[in-house]
Design an enzyme around this catalytic site. Structure first.
Site, PDB file in Angstrom:
ATOM      1  CG  HIS A 311      -2.097   0.904   1.116  1.00 23.93           C
ATOM      2  ND1 HIS A 311      -2.018   2.253   1.311  1.00 23.93           N
ATOM      3  CD2 HIS A 311      -3.358   0.629   0.745  1.00 23.93           C
ATOM      4  CE1 HIS A 311      -3.222   2.777   1.100  1.00 23.93           C
ATOM      5  NE2 HIS A 311      -4.057   1.827   0.763  1.00 23.93           N
ATOM      6  CG  ASP A 368      -8.387  -4.384  -2.849  1.00 22.37           C
ATOM      7  OD1 ASP A 368      -7.605  -3.425  -2.947  1.00 22.37           O
ATOM      8  OD2 ASP A 368      -9.620  -4.284  -2.993  1.00 22.37           O
TER       9      ASP A 368
HETATM   10  C1  SDX Z   1      -6.225  -0.068  -2.920  1.00 26.91           C
HETATM   11  O1  SDX Z   1      -4.450   4.477  -2.054  1.00 26.91           O
HETATM   12  C2  SDX Z   1      -5.389   3.860  -1.446  1.00 26.91           C
HETATM   13  O2  SDX Z   1      -5.815   4.288  -0.345  1.00 26.91           O
HETATM   14  C3  SDX Z   1      -5.930   2.639  -2.162  1.00 26.91           C
HETATM   15  C4  SDX Z   1      -6.948   1.808  -1.394  1.00 26.91           C
HETATM   16  C5  SDX Z   1      -8.223   2.573  -1.144  1.00 26.91           C
HETATM   17  O3  SDX Z   1      -8.937   2.240  -0.179  1.00 26.91           O
HETATM   18  O4  SDX Z   1      -8.573   3.448  -1.987  1.00 26.91           O
HETATM   19  O5  SDX Z   1      -6.422   1.386  -0.158  1.00 26.91           O
HETATM   20  C6  SDX Z   1      -7.368   0.557  -2.191  1.00 26.91           C
HETATM   21  O6  SDX Z   1      -6.000   0.250  -4.040  1.00 26.91           O
HETATM   22  C7  SDX Z   1      -5.343  -1.057  -2.199  1.00 26.91           C
HETATM   23  C8  SDX Z   1      -4.152  -1.553  -3.080  1.00 26.91           C
HETATM   24  C9  SDX Z   1      -4.668  -2.677  -3.966  1.00 26.91           C
HETATM   25  N1  SDX Z   1      -3.614  -3.070  -4.967  1.00 26.91           N
HETATM   26  C10 SDX Z   1      -2.967  -4.228  -4.861  1.00 26.91           C
HETATM   27  O7  SDX Z   1      -3.130  -5.049  -3.966  1.00 26.91           O
HETATM   28  C11 SDX Z   1      -2.012  -4.500  -6.029  1.00 26.91           C
HETATM   29  C12 SDX Z   1      -0.675  -5.049  -5.494  1.00 26.91           C
HETATM   30  N2  SDX Z   1       0.037  -4.000  -4.757  1.00 26.91           N
HETATM   31  C13 SDX Z   1       0.845  -3.135  -5.518  1.00 26.91           C
HETATM   32  O8  SDX Z   1       0.997  -3.172  -6.834  1.00 26.91           O
HETATM   33  C14 SDX Z   1       1.455  -1.954  -4.749  1.00 26.91           C
HETATM   34  O9  SDX Z   1       1.781  -2.381  -3.492  1.00 26.91           O
HETATM   35  C15 SDX Z   1       0.575  -0.722  -4.669  1.00 26.91           C
HETATM   36  C16 SDX Z   1       0.084  -0.314  -6.021  1.00 26.91           C
HETATM   37  C17 SDX Z   1      -0.598  -0.978  -3.763  1.00 26.91           C
HETATM   38  C18 SDX Z   1       1.406   0.401  -4.074  1.00 26.91           C
HETATM   39  O10 SDX Z   1       2.352   0.717  -5.002  1.00 26.91           O
HETATM   40  P1  SDX Z   1       3.562   1.745  -4.647  1.00 26.91           P
HETATM   41  O11 SDX Z   1       3.279   2.488  -3.399  1.00 26.91           O
HETATM   42  O12 SDX Z   1       3.833   2.529  -5.882  1.00 26.91           O
HETATM   43  O13 SDX Z   1       4.757   0.774  -4.302  1.00 26.91           O
HETATM   44  P2  SDX Z   1       5.832   0.308  -5.346  1.00 26.91           P
HETATM   45  O14 SDX Z   1       5.144  -0.246  -6.539  1.00 26.91           O
HETATM   46  O15 SDX Z   1       6.794   1.425  -5.532  1.00 26.91           O
HETATM   47  O16 SDX Z   1       6.513  -0.900  -4.546  1.00 26.91           O
HETATM   48  C19 SDX Z   1       7.567  -0.656  -3.640  1.00 26.91           C
HETATM   49  C20 SDX Z   1       8.383  -1.962  -3.660  1.00 26.91           C
HETATM   50  C21 SDX Z   1       8.796  -2.378  -5.066  1.00 26.91           C
HETATM   51  O17 SDX Z   1       9.984  -3.169  -4.938  1.00 26.91           O
HETATM   52  P3  SDX Z   1      11.435  -2.469  -5.249  1.00 26.91           P
HETATM   53  O18 SDX Z   1      11.331  -1.835  -6.617  1.00 26.91           O
HETATM   54  O19 SDX Z   1      11.611  -1.464  -4.153  1.00 26.91           O
HETATM   55  O20 SDX Z   1      12.406  -3.612  -5.189  1.00 26.91           O
HETATM   56  O21 SDX Z   1       7.564  -3.049  -3.181  1.00 26.91           O
HETATM   57  C22 SDX Z   1       7.372  -3.987  -4.226  1.00 26.91           C
HETATM   58  C23 SDX Z   1       7.692  -3.289  -5.517  1.00 26.91           C
HETATM   59  O22 SDX Z   1       8.135  -4.230  -6.495  1.00 26.91           O
HETATM   60  N3  SDX Z   1       5.960  -4.374  -4.172  1.00 26.91           N
HETATM   61  C24 SDX Z   1       5.491  -5.607  -4.314  1.00 26.91           C
HETATM   62  C25 SDX Z   1       4.111  -5.516  -4.147  1.00 26.91           C
HETATM   63  N4  SDX Z   1       3.767  -4.245  -3.923  1.00 26.91           N
HETATM   64  C26 SDX Z   1       4.914  -3.530  -3.962  1.00 26.91           C
HETATM   65  N5  SDX Z   1       6.129  -6.774  -4.540  1.00 26.91           N
HETATM   66  C27 SDX Z   1       5.344  -7.880  -4.617  1.00 26.91           C
HETATM   67  N6  SDX Z   1       3.982  -7.876  -4.459  1.00 26.91           N
HETATM   68  C28 SDX Z   1       3.351  -6.711  -4.220  1.00 26.91           C
HETATM   69  N7  SDX Z   1       2.027  -6.711  -4.088  1.00 26.91           N
END
Ligand code: SDX
Length: 433
Positions: A311, A368
């Site tokens: 998140h 989620d």
């Molecule tokens: C919602 O914003 C809100 O409030 C949203 C929400 C709401 O109520 O409105 O809470 C609802 O959208 C919840 C999120 C649902 N999405 C997911 O579950 C999809 C999977 N999660 C992600 O793709 C990710 O965690 C996000 C999109 C939620 C957040 O993305 P960020 O903040 O841009 O984080 P990032 O992509 O920069 O990740 C940081 C690191 C990365 O690794 P490095 O490049 O540092 O090595 O964490 C890793 C990412 O690769 N990472 C994950 C991951 N999420 C982040 N690795 C594996 N699995 C994951 N799910």
């Protein structure tokens, strides 16, 4: 606006010039640097791709502390509200700022019930969609189309006109959602029943058939109410920021919310609940080898992500995920369902939370991760999961749109850092080789 204070200035040194940036402190002690005069004074702008460090507004509606896993609607902790508050009370609280009195909620319920029907001409739209049309595509189109059936109001619209359209939207979204489901399974539409509560009415429209009485399960109705409350608002998330962006041009409420619905559909946002279920099914069909998928999520060469994890704001447990995990067990037990996908989810969570990759990145289950398991247990098809998220988030979108309008903000228009070609001359086609 409740309370913000400016406490001194931050100093910016740029090209040997010093600039004062006023420091704004919110009612929960959050600190922001006001850069609204930065470009005029220094010619420079800030750059923050993804807006992880940028406040787009000041708001009284929802407070999140991502480090402590706190979520409050107008000051009320989500843990207090999720299992006790009625969803329509939460709609009123978010939109009007206070918990409604008995008289207010009674009038609000009555006002909603007289707007649950769709215009009969809007029903015809469903005939044009293919049977496998994703209900989020239908929802966005139908909500935008509401602005073609009802007078929308420009700037300076009267309070009662805004209230009328707020009631229309909250009342009609469940009808549109249920009709899109009935369309997809070839069953006749079930019309709203104004004698039923908001949740009971939706469940009836979803699962009743004309040929027999349908008894709404109190367990399902209570679970649905809690799910809608948990999803009701979440400060400046992607879809809410979209609603504010569109509304800032003075686009009407229906158009602004339709834009929010399309943003929510994305798999990184509200579409994640559908992707979580698909991921759990994939793991189940792959012999339940959840460790393999944790390894894939850690593999930089793989684009696979553990859906439902991580998140932008929560760097601790998402309080909604914690509440949903608890209710998962209760709802499944009350429905007498033993869902192997829940076991896979719990194993996945356990392994991930002990793994350095997830710990170092503060990746916890989000809202989620468990919601889809409950939706599935309640009988909803997977492609309706994000529609249910939208139904929950609707009062939050409305509240934020209304606050933005009342704050009288300017049209949202971010700047950029240009990185393209510098000036060059046009070359006629003959001279291009
Ligand atoms: C919602 O914003 C809100 O409030 C949203 C929400 C709401 O109520 O409105 O809470 C609802 O959208 C919840 C999120 C649902 N999405 C997911 O579950 C999809 C999977 N999660 C992600 O793709 C990710 O965690 C996000 C999109 C939620 C957040 O993305 P960020 O903040 O841009 O984080 P990032 O992509 O920069 O990740 C940081 C690191 C990365 O690794 P490095 O490049 O540092 O090595 O964490 C890793 C990412 O690769 N990472 C994950 C991951 N999420 C982040 N690795 C594996 N699995 C994951 N799910």
């Amino acid at each position: 606006m409740t309370t913000t204070t400016t406490s001194g200035v931050a100093k910016l040194l740029l090209n040997d010039e010093e600039y004062d940036l006023p420091v704004v402190v919110g009612s929960e002690g959050e600190t922001g640097l006001d850069i609204s005069k930065l470009r005029a004074q220094s010619g420079a702008i800030t750059l923050d791709q993804g807006y992880g460090n940028t406040g787009s507004c000041m708001s009284d509606i929802t407070f999140i502390d991502g480090e402590k896993g706190i979520l409050r609607y107008r000051g009320y902790p989500i843990d207090d509200l999720a299992d006790k508050a009625d969803f329509l009370e939460i709609c009123w609280l978010l939109i009007y700022g206070e918990l409604p009195t008995k008289a207010q909620i009674g009038e609000f319920r009555r006002d909603l019930t007289v707007h649950t029907l769709l215009h009969e001409d809007m029903k015809k739209f469903f005939e044009g969609y293919p049977p496998n049309a994703h209900p989020m595509g239908i929802l966005a189109a139908m909500v935008s189309s509401l602005s073609t059936f009802y007078e929308v109001f420009g700037k300076g619209d009267a309070e009662e006109d805004v209230y009328l359209n707020i009631c229309r939207l909250i009342a009609k979204l469940p009808t549109i959602a249920a009709f899109s489901y009935k369309k997809s399974i070839g069953q006749p539409f079930i019309y709203p029943d104004n004698d039923l509560t908001y949740c009971d009415n939706f469940l009836n429209m979803m699962f009743a058939v004309p040929s027999e009485r349908y008894r709404v399960s109190p367990v399902l109705s209570h679970a649905l109410n809690m799910l809608l409350v948990l999803h009701a608002d979440h400060e400046q998330n992607c879809s809410t920021s979209t609603v504010r962006m569109v509304g800032s041009s003075q686009a009407n409420l229906f158009a602004s919310v339709a834009a929010g619905i399309t943003a929510l559909w994305g798999p990184l946002h509200g579409g994640a609940n559908q992707k979580v279920l698909e991921m759990l099914r994939r793991i189940r069909d792959d012999g339940g080898n959840y460790q393999k998928y944790v390894a894939m999520a850690k593999d930089k060469k793989s684009s696979f992500r553990l859906m439902g994890f991580g998140h932008r704001v929560y760097k601790n447990f998402d309080p909604r995920a914690r509440l949903l995990k608890k209710s998962c067990d209760a709802v499944l037990a009350e429905l007498g369902i033993d869902d192997p996908l829940l076991d896979i989810a719990k194993n996945l969570e356990q392994v991930a939370l002990e793994d350095e990759f997830f710990i170092s990145r503060k990746l916890y289950p989000n809202v989620d991760f468990y919601s889809g398991i409950i939706y599935r247990a309640m009988g909803f098809p997977v492609d309706m999961f994000t529609v249910l998220f939208a139904m929950g988030r609707l009062p939050g979108w409305i509240a934020q749109w209304k606050e933005m309008r009342e704050q009288g903000g300017r049209i949202n228009r971010p700047r950029q850092i240009y990185t393209g070609p510098q000036e060059r001359k046009y070359v006629a086609i003959g001279g291009r080789g």
